[in-house]
Motif scaffolding. Structure first.
Motif, PDB file in Angstrom:
ATOM      1  N   LYS A 202     144.886  15.724  29.960  1.00  0.00           N
ATOM      2  CA  LYS A 202     144.218  15.163  31.475  1.00  0.00           C
ATOM      3  C   LYS A 202     144.149  16.708  31.976  1.00  0.00           C
ATOM      4  CE  LYS A 202     148.997  15.223  33.463  1.00  0.00           C
ATOM      5  NZ  LYS A 202     149.967  14.269  33.890  1.00  0.00           N
ATOM      6  N   ASN A 203     144.765  17.918  31.430  1.00  0.00           N
ATOM      7  CA  ASN A 203     143.957  19.216  32.088  1.00  0.00           C
ATOM      8  C   ASN A 203     142.428  19.805  31.491  1.00  0.00           C
ATOM      9  OD1 ASN A 203     146.171  19.112  33.510  1.00  0.00           O
ATOM     10  ND2 ASN A 203     147.580  19.868  32.318  1.00  0.00           N
ATOM     11  N   TYR A 204     142.062  19.083  30.600  1.00  0.00           N
ATOM     12  CA  TYR A 204     140.707  19.450  30.169  1.00  0.00           C
ATOM     13  C   TYR A 204     139.426  18.041  30.157  1.00  0.00           C
ATOM     14  CZ  TYR A 204     143.456  21.941  26.453  1.00  0.00           C
ATOM     15  OH  TYR A 204     144.484  23.470  26.408  1.00  0.00           O
ATOM     16  N   CYS A 205     138.646  18.708  30.129  1.00  0.00           N
ATOM     17  CA  CYS A 205     137.584  17.575  30.291  1.00  0.00           C
ATOM     18  C   CYS A 205     137.280  16.429  29.305  1.00  0.00           C
ATOM     19  CB  CYS A 205     136.191  18.869  30.059  1.00  0.00           C
ATOM     20  SG  CYS A 205     135.463  19.187  31.412  1.00  0.00           S
ATOM     21  N   THR A 206     137.516  15.183  29.537  1.00  0.00           N
ATOM     22  CA  THR A 206     137.881  14.013  28.483  1.00  0.00           C
ATOM     23  C   THR A 206     136.198  13.562  28.361  1.00  0.00           C
ATOM     24  OG1 THR A 206     139.041  13.307  29.963  1.00  0.00           O
ATOM     25  CG2 THR A 206     140.109  15.110  28.555  1.00  0.00           C
TER      26      THR A 206
ATOM     27  N   LYS B 185     140.097  16.229  14.298  1.00  0.00           N
ATOM     28  CA  LYS B 185     139.761  17.432  14.823  1.00  0.00           C
ATOM     29  C   LYS B 185     140.352  18.318  16.305  1.00  0.00           C
ATOM     30  CE  LYS B 185     135.505  20.475  15.609  1.00  0.00           C
ATOM     31  NZ  LYS B 185     133.896  20.993  15.929  1.00  0.00           N
ATOM     32  N   TYR B 186     140.816  18.997  15.820  1.00  0.00           N
ATOM     33  CA  TYR B 186     142.182  19.997  16.735  1.00  0.00           C
ATOM     34  C   TYR B 186     142.182  21.167  16.715  1.00  0.00           C
ATOM     35  CZ  TYR B 186     143.944  15.190  17.929  1.00  0.00           C
ATOM     36  OH  TYR B 186     144.107  13.740  18.288  1.00  0.00           O
ATOM     37  N   THR B 187     141.364  22.130  17.673  1.00  0.00           N
ATOM     38  CA  THR B 187     141.378  23.789  17.552  1.00  0.00           C
ATOM     39  C   THR B 187     141.219  23.864  19.383  1.00  0.00           C
ATOM     40  OG1 THR B 187     139.080  23.399  18.791  1.00  0.00           O
ATOM     41  CG2 THR B 187     138.901  22.748  16.339  1.00  0.00           C
ATOM     42  N   PRO B 188     141.661  24.783  19.057  1.00  0.00           N
ATOM     43  CA  PRO B 188     142.119  25.641  20.611  1.00  0.00           C
ATOM     44  C   PRO B 188     140.627  25.618  21.778  1.00  0.00           C
ATOM     45  CG  PRO B 188     141.761  27.436  18.943  1.00  0.00           C
ATOM     46  CD  PRO B 188     141.144  25.895  17.870  1.00  0.00           C
ATOM     47  N   VAL B 189     139.837  24.437  20.939  1.00  0.00           N
ATOM     48  CA  VAL B 189     139.115  24.737  22.537  1.00  0.00           C
ATOM     49  C   VAL B 189     138.221  23.349  22.538  1.00  0.00           C
ATOM     50  CG1 VAL B 189     138.278  26.778  22.568  1.00  0.00           C
ATOM     51  CG2 VAL B 189     136.762  25.139  21.041  1.00  0.00           C
ATOM     52  N   VAL B 190     138.650  22.419  21.694  1.00  0.00           N
ATOM     53  CA  VAL B 190     137.922  21.091  21.838  1.00  0.00           C
ATOM     54  C   VAL B 190     139.356  19.611  20.470  1.00  0.00           C
ATOM     55  CG1 VAL B 190     136.279  20.746  19.561  1.00  0.00           C
ATOM     56  CG2 VAL B 190     136.067  19.761  21.431  1.00  0.00           C
ATOM     57  N   ARG B 191     139.047  19.156  21.314  1.00  0.00           N
ATOM     58  CA  ARG B 191     140.235  17.913  19.639  1.00  0.00           C
ATOM     59  C   ARG B 191     139.382  16.480  19.784  1.00  0.00           C
ATOM     60  NH1 ARG B 191     142.575  21.580  23.022  1.00  0.00           N
ATOM     61  NH2 ARG B 191     141.669  20.800  24.291  1.00  0.00           N
ATOM     62  N   SER B 192     139.741  15.710  19.163  1.00  0.00           N
ATOM     63  CA  SER B 192     138.739  14.337  18.830  1.00  0.00           C
ATOM     64  C   SER B 192     139.182  13.362  17.459  1.00  0.00           C
ATOM     65  CB  SER B 192     137.310  14.420  19.200  1.00  0.00           C
ATOM     66  OG  SER B 192     137.385  15.446  17.434  1.00  0.00           O
ATOM     67  N   PHE B 193     139.599  12.380  18.094  1.00  0.00           N
ATOM     68  CA  PHE B 193     139.482  11.182  16.679  1.00  0.00           C
ATOM     69  C   PHE B 193     138.625  10.319  17.176  1.00  0.00           C
ATOM     70  CE2 PHE B 193     141.969   9.315  20.465  1.00  0.00           C
ATOM     71  CZ  PHE B 193     142.433   8.087  19.942  1.00  0.00           C
ATOM     72  N   VAL B 194     138.467   9.182  16.274  1.00  0.00           N
ATOM     73  CA  VAL B 194     138.089   7.951  15.660  1.00  0.00           C
ATOM     74  C   VAL B 194     138.943   6.504  15.839  1.00  0.00           C
ATOM     75  CG1 VAL B 194     136.591   6.480  15.174  1.00  0.00           C
ATOM     76  CG2 VAL B 194     135.830   8.953  15.325  1.00  0.00           C
ATOM     77  N   SER B 195     139.063   5.999  17.061  1.00  0.00           N
ATOM     78  CA  SER B 195     140.066   4.790  15.933  1.00  0.00           C
ATOM     79  C   SER B 195     139.603   3.750  16.926  1.00  0.00           C
ATOM     80  CB  SER B 195     140.585   4.814  18.396  1.00  0.00           C
ATOM     81  OG  SER B 195     141.412   3.571  17.599  1.00  0.00           O
ATOM     82  N   SER B 196     139.535   2.500  15.881  1.00  0.00           N
ATOM     83  CA  SER B 196     139.089   1.340  15.859  1.00  0.00           C
ATOM     84  C   SER B 196     139.949   0.208  15.992  1.00  0.00           C
ATOM     85  CB  SER B 196     137.961   1.589  13.948  1.00  0.00           C
ATOM     86  OG  SER B 196     138.626   0.982  13.721  1.00  0.00           O
ATOM     87  N   TYR B 197     139.553  -1.166  16.660  1.00  0.00           N
ATOM     88  CA  TYR B 197     139.714  -2.496  16.710  1.00  0.00           C
ATOM     89  C   TYR B 197     138.740  -3.845  16.334  1.00  0.00           C
ATOM     90  CZ  TYR B 197     143.382  -6.314  17.806  1.00  0.00           C
ATOM     91  OH  TYR B 197     144.163  -7.558  17.330  1.00  0.00           O
TER      92      TYR B 197
ATOM     93  N   ALA C  74     137.441   9.586  21.161  1.00  0.00           N
ATOM     94  CA  ALA C  74     137.668  10.380  22.310  1.00  0.00           C
ATOM     95  C   ALA C  74     137.683  11.802  21.877  1.00  0.00           C
ATOM     96  CB  ALA C  74     139.653   9.896  22.118  1.00  0.00           C
ATOM     97  N   VAL C  75     137.254  12.924  22.842  1.00  0.00           N
ATOM     98  CA  VAL C  75     137.380  13.498  23.142  1.00  0.00           C
ATOM     99  C   VAL C  75     137.714  14.341  23.952  1.00  0.00           C
ATOM    100  CG1 VAL C  75     136.159  15.678  22.335  1.00  0.00           C
ATOM    101  CG2 VAL C  75     134.919  13.581  21.750  1.00  0.00           C
ATOM    102  N   ALA C  76     138.281  15.823  23.486  1.00  0.00           N
ATOM    103  CA  ALA C  76     138.649  16.730  24.957  1.00  0.00           C
ATOM    104  C   ALA C  76     138.152  18.053  24.923  1.00  0.00           C
ATOM    105  CB  ALA C  76     140.371  16.261  25.407  1.00  0.00           C
ATOM    106  N   GLY C  77     137.728  18.953  25.285  1.00  0.00           N
ATOM    107  CA  GLY C  77     137.586  20.053  25.133  1.00  0.00           C
ATOM    108  C   GLY C  77     137.585  20.967  26.939  1.00  0.00           C
ATOM    109  N   ASP C  78     137.492  22.020  26.651  1.00  0.00           N
ATOM    110  CA  ASP C  78     137.154  23.266  27.557  1.00  0.00           C
ATOM    111  C   ASP C  78     135.779  22.679  28.375  1.00  0.00           C
ATOM    112  OD1 ASP C  78     139.594  24.126  26.433  1.00  0.00           O
ATOM    113  OD2 ASP C  78     138.541  26.072  25.729  1.00  0.00           O
ATOM    114  N   SER C  79     134.876  22.455  28.324  1.00  0.00           N
ATOM    115  CA  SER C  79     134.174  22.250  28.874  1.00  0.00           C
ATOM    116  C   SER C  79     133.469  20.865  28.496  1.00  0.00           C
ATOM    117  CB  SER C  79     133.071  23.074  29.001  1.00  0.00           C
ATOM    118  OG  SER C  79     132.644  23.165  27.618  1.00  0.00           O
ATOM    119  N   MET C  80     132.355  20.401  29.239  1.00  0.00           N
ATOM    120  CA  MET C  80     131.969  19.748  29.221  1.00  0.00           C
ATOM    121  C   MET C  80     130.917  19.229  27.909  1.00  0.00           C
ATOM    122  SD  MET C  80     133.341  16.052  30.351  1.00  0.00           S
ATOM    123  CE  MET C  80     131.813  15.498  30.117  1.00  0.00           C
ATOM    124  N   ALA C  81     129.733  20.389  27.461  1.00  0.00           N
ATOM    125  CA  ALA C  81     129.522  21.340  27.069  1.00  0.00           C
ATOM    126  C   ALA C  81     129.753  20.320  25.858  1.00  0.00           C
ATOM    127  CB  ALA C  81     128.863  22.143  27.038  1.00  0.00           C
ATOM    128  N   MET C  82     131.294  20.994  25.125  1.00  0.00           N
ATOM    129  CA  MET C  82     131.479  21.019  24.292  1.00  0.00           C
ATOM    130  C   MET C  82     132.071  19.323  23.796  1.00  0.00           C
ATOM    131  SD  MET C  82     134.576  23.847  23.683  1.00  0.00           S
ATOM    132  CE  MET C  82     133.995  25.862  24.335  1.00  0.00           C
TER     133      MET C  82
END
Length: 234
Positions: free
Chosen positions: A90-94, A181-193, A200-208
């Motif tokens: 929640k402290n990152y751009c998501t 994908k989990y790095t110091p600047v961006v994290r993401s994953f795909v979930s499905s139902y 879902a993506v979280a990163g240091d900036s909205m551009a990332m």
């Protein structure tokens, strides 16, 4: 073997009656997308299908982020995974991008589905049972008390069958693979139902975040096109 014999002994399990129901708030009802198709299937066939599903899930595994038709993999579990990801970042751009496969159950290549089951280690006896279950399917449509003639279906697994959701998951597993994908600047994953998925993506900036969303979406789109399917424009 007795379970499979029961299934092969169901003479009417290839037949279904389809009830047409209007979808709410649609602009047009003269096209297929304006209607929901409810399959009415023989009860004894559904019992046999549930038996076969139990056997298949003993041999065929799906990823932890691919939900439906498995213990502890219901919609609440899917929502919890996404909530925990967003809460933890929640402290990152998501951002979240949702994807929906259009008419998924009606666009399945049965031969390709069998190949996927074989590649995932499904026993030959169960594969033959699935082939028998999926072949020569027939349906009649009921609308305003009128019943149509019987139609033969070539690319279809029925809604309402205990087997269908899991087999569909196997068919689209590569489309909705986790892509973690989990790095110091961006994290993401795909979930499905089912046929619904999200990135879902979280990163240091909205551009990332935007760049990662686009990259994962394009990768997913290439795979879905290879299944002769597509994502909904919405």
């Amino acid at each position: 073997m007795r379970k499979l014999s029961i299934m092969h002994g169901c003479q009417d399990w290839h037949s279904a009656e389809v009830i047409l129901i209007r979808k709410a708030n649609k602009c047009r009802y003269d096209i297929v997308k304006g209607w929901c198709m409810i399959y009415l299937l023989p009860v004894i066939a559904k019992v046999a299908e549930r038996m076969v599903l139990v056997e298949i899930t003993k041999h065929v595994e799906l990823k932890d982020t691919q939900f439906v038709s498995r213990p502890n993999r219901g919609v609440h579990n899917a929502m919890t995974v996404v909530y925990e990801f967003l809460e933890g970042d929640k402290n990152y751009c998501t951002a979240i991008l949702s994807m929906d496969v259009e008419r998924g159950l009606y666009c399945i290549d049965i031969d390709l589905m069998v190949d996927f089951l074989m590649a995932r280690g499904c026993p030959r006896s169960l594969i033959l049972t699935v082939m028998h279950w999926a072949s020569n399917r027939k349906a009649r449509f009921r609308f305003n008390r009128l019943v149509s003639k019987e139609f033969h279906l070539s690319k279809d697994i029925p809604q309402g069958s205990p087997l269908s959701p899991f087999l569909f998951r196997v068919y689209v597993a590569d489309i909705f693979r986790p892509r973690l994908k989990y790095t110091p600047v961006v994290r993401s994953f795909v979930s499905s139902y089912g046929d619904d998925s999200l990135i879902a993506v979280a990163g240091d900036s909205m551009a990332m975040v935007r760049g990662q969303l686009e990259e994962v979406y394009e990768d997913s789109s290439c795979v879905v096109q290879g299944r002769s399917m597509k994502f909904s424009d919405l």
